[in-house]
Design an enzyme around this catalytic site. Sequence first.
Site, short mmCIF file in Angstrom:
data_model
loop_
_atom_site.label_atom_id
_atom_site.label_comp_id
_atom_site.label_asym_id
_atom_site.label_seq_id
_atom_site.Cartn_x
_atom_site.Cartn_y
_atom_site.Cartn_z
N GLY A 243 77.26 85.00 133.36
CA GLY A 243 77.60 84.16 134.38
C GLY A 243 77.75 84.70 135.76
O GLY A 243 77.04 85.96 135.83
N ASP A 244 78.10 84.03 136.66
CA ASP A 244 78.22 84.87 138.31
C ASP A 244 78.91 86.17 138.29
O ASP A 244 78.77 87.12 139.27
CB ASP A 244 78.74 83.94 139.20
N THR B 191 78.97 88.26 135.83
CA THR B 191 78.07 89.32 135.16
C THR B 191 77.09 89.85 136.55
O THR B 191 76.87 91.11 136.71
CB THR B 191 77.36 88.88 134.21
N LEU B 192 76.70 88.92 137.14
CA LEU B 192 75.69 88.96 138.29
C LEU B 192 76.42 89.80 139.41
O LEU B 192 75.67 90.70 139.96
CB LEU B 192 74.79 87.85 138.73
N THR C 241 79.99 80.07 132.81
CA THR C 241 80.55 78.76 132.79
C THR C 241 79.90 77.96 134.02
O THR C 241 79.62 76.68 133.76
CB THR C 241 81.94 78.91 133.18
N ASP D 184 67.31 83.13 153.20
CA ASP D 184 67.37 82.68 154.83
C ASP D 184 67.71 83.71 155.82
O ASP D 184 67.65 83.56 157.05
CB ASP D 184 67.88 81.22 155.09
N LEU E 170 70.73 84.45 156.43
CA LEU E 170 71.93 84.08 157.40
C LEU E 170 73.12 83.82 156.25
O LEU E 170 72.95 83.75 155.00
CB LEU E 170 71.89 82.56 157.83
N GLU F 61 85.37 87.00 141.43
CA GLU F 61 86.02 88.03 141.03
C GLU F 61 86.85 88.67 142.26
O GLU F 61 86.27 88.66 143.37
CB GLU F 61 85.01 89.31 140.56
#
Length: 324
Positions: free
Chosen positions: A68-69, A71-72, A93, A215, A217, A272
Site C-alpha cells: 500500500g501507500d 510501503t511506497l 488498503t 504538474d 506543484l 505514516e
Amino acid sequence: MSGADTPRRALLVVNKKARNGGLDLDAVKGVLRRGGIATVEPPPGETDCKALIHAHVGTCDMVILGGGDGTLNAAAQALAEAHLPLGILPLGTANDLARSLGLPADPLAAAEVIATVPARPIDLGCVNGHYFFNVASIGFSADLAGELTADLKRRLGTIGYAVAAFRLLRRARPFTVSIEHDGTVETVRTIQVSVGNGRHYGGGMTVEENATVDDGLLNFYSLEVAHWWRLLALLPALRRGTQGKAADVRAFQTTEVVLRTKKPRPVNTDGELTTYTPAHVRVLPRAVQVHAPDFPAPNFPAPDVPAPDFPAPSQARGRPSIFP
C-alpha cells in the site's frame, strides 16, 4: 544491465503485512515474464525497502513494489536516489497513489501495465527531508494516522478510515498554525492542514480535483472550521477535491510552504507519522519514474462514507481567516 534481447531484471519486494500482501504471485510473475521481465526476490525476512533498493543498483533495471501507500512511502527516497523505474502492485488498503496514477486495482492488470507501459516521470513531495508521494498533513489527519490500526485496516478496508475518523471527530479541536509561502505569512486557526503532491490520500479523499502527480506543484488546503460537525458537512467535498470552494477552507497552489505551530505537532506523510512541525514542505519535480498511463485518472471507487451533501459556498478561495 538488460540488452535488447535479454529480459529486464526487476527487484520484486512485497509487503506481506499489507492487506493483500499474502496474494499468490505466481500469476503476476507469469504476466511479467511474458512481458520480458525477470524478477529477483530478496531472501525471506529482508524487508528494508531502502537497503534492498540500494543493494540492487547496477544489477536490476527496475523495482516492483507490492503493498500500500505506506510501503511506497518507505521506498520513496531510495527510488529517487537509485534512479530506478518503479512498478506498482496495489496490495494495500487504500492504494491512493495507484488511484492517482490511474492504475488498475487488479494485480494481474497492474502487472500488465508494468510489462507494457513505459515509465514516465512524476513528482515527489519532501517535508523535513522525508519524501512522500501523496500528501503531508498535520492536525486531524495526523491524529487519524495514529488512531488507524493495522488490524482495523485489515478487517474493514477503506471503511476502517471512516470508522476511525468518526471516533476522532468529537475530540478534534482547532489549533494555531503559521503558513509561510510565496513571500507571505498568515497565522490561522485550523482543524487540519494538508499539502498534497498527488490527487488522492486517506482512503479515497482528494486533495484537489484537478491535481496530478506530475504538474510540479503542491496543492495546499486548511480546514478552518469552527466546530467538529462542520467536517461531516465537508466530507463530500473532501472526497471530490472541491473543498477549496468552501468559505471556511483556505486553498492554494505553491512549490514550497513552511508550517509552524506553537508546540511540535506530528506530520503524517502517506499515512505514516514521520516528522514534526516546524514542517518545511517542497516539491521535487520529476523525481521518480513510474510505469503508469500517460494521463492519470482515478479509477478506484471512493469508499462509501455516509455524510450529508452540502452546496459549496460561492465565496472565493484565499479569503481572510474566519478566526481573529
